[in-house]
Design a protein around this motif. Structure first.
Motif, short mmCIF file in Angstrom:
data_model
loop_
_atom_site.label_atom_id
_atom_site.label_comp_id
_atom_site.label_asym_id
_atom_site.label_seq_id
_atom_site.Cartn_x
_atom_site.Cartn_y
_atom_site.Cartn_z
N PRO A 14 0.55 -1.18 -0.38
CA PRO A 14 -0.22 0.18 -0.09
C PRO A 14 0.50 1.22 0.19
CG PRO A 14 -1.20 -1.33 1.60
CD PRO A 14 0.65 -2.14 1.55
N GLY A 15 0.53 2.52 -0.55
CA GLY A 15 1.18 3.37 -0.51
C GLY A 15 2.70 3.11 -2.59
N SER A 17 3.65 2.44 -6.38
CA SER A 17 3.59 2.31 -8.04
C SER A 17 3.29 1.49 -8.34
CB SER A 17 4.04 4.10 -8.19
OG SER A 17 3.77 4.87 -7.28
N ARG A 70 -4.51 9.97 -8.44
CA ARG A 70 -3.41 9.23 -8.82
C ARG A 70 -3.09 7.98 -9.35
NH1 ARG A 70 -4.74 4.57 -6.16
NH2 ARG A 70 -7.49 4.04 -6.28
N ASP A 87 -0.31 5.67 -8.77
CA ASP A 87 0.54 5.82 -7.57
C ASP A 87 -0.03 5.55 -6.60
OD1 ASP A 87 2.16 8.16 -9.49
OD2 ASP A 87 3.18 6.43 -8.96
N ASN A 88 0.59 5.83 -4.84
CA ASN A 88 -0.57 5.40 -3.84
C ASN A 88 -1.10 4.44 -4.17
OD1 ASN A 88 -1.47 6.26 -1.43
ND2 ASN A 88 -2.80 7.89 -1.78
N LYS A 90 -3.38 1.56 -3.78
CA LYS A 90 -4.58 0.91 -2.31
C LYS A 90 -4.98 -0.49 -2.29
CE LYS A 90 -6.61 5.33 -1.65
NZ LYS A 90 -8.12 6.60 -1.88
#
Length: 128
Positions: A14-15, A17, A70, A87-88, A90
């Motif tokens: 998580p977080g 890319s 994102r 990106d980012n 989840k």
């Protein structure tokens, strides 16, 4: 015959890319839309979900609300490869991601019915 080949999926925390690539080959429509959809396998009634699209020479983009800010869809200069920068990430982004291409039409780019050709999909897993 049009062929689409996705690559770039994998496991990420998580977080983190990932960048997905969609290589398009064959005789495609001169002006077309390329999109990314995603689907969680084995979930009854869960259809493919629109993620992002890029249309025509102008490169007009559309994004699902869940990924806006994102994810970024783009294309190379030759226009034969499309990218989805994620990106980012989840855990809820976990799915099989599919690339699709279709001609310009009145059907919404967010509908699977807009697209004539689909890739085989690439798995994206977001987990710690």
């Amino acid at each position: 015959q049009v062929q689409l080949a996705e690559s770039g999926g994998g496991l990420v925390q998580p977080g983190g890319s990932l960048r997905l690539s969609c290589s398009v080959s064959g005789r495609i429509f001169r002006i077309h839309t390329v999109a990314w959809f995603r689907q969680v396998p084995g979930v009854p009634g869960k259809e493919r979900e629109f993620v992002a699209s890029i249309t025509g020479n102008s490169g007009t983009t559309n994004y699902a609300d869940s990924v806006k800010g994102r994810f970024t869809i783009s294309k190379d200069d030759a226009g034969n490869t499309k990218y989805l920068q994620m990106d980012n990430l989840k855990p809820e982004d976990t799915a099989v991601y599919y690339c699709a291409v279709g001609p310009i039409s009145t059907i919404s780019v967010r509908s699977t019915r807009h697209y004539s050709y689909w890739g085989q999909g690439t798995q994206v897993t977001v987990s710690s």
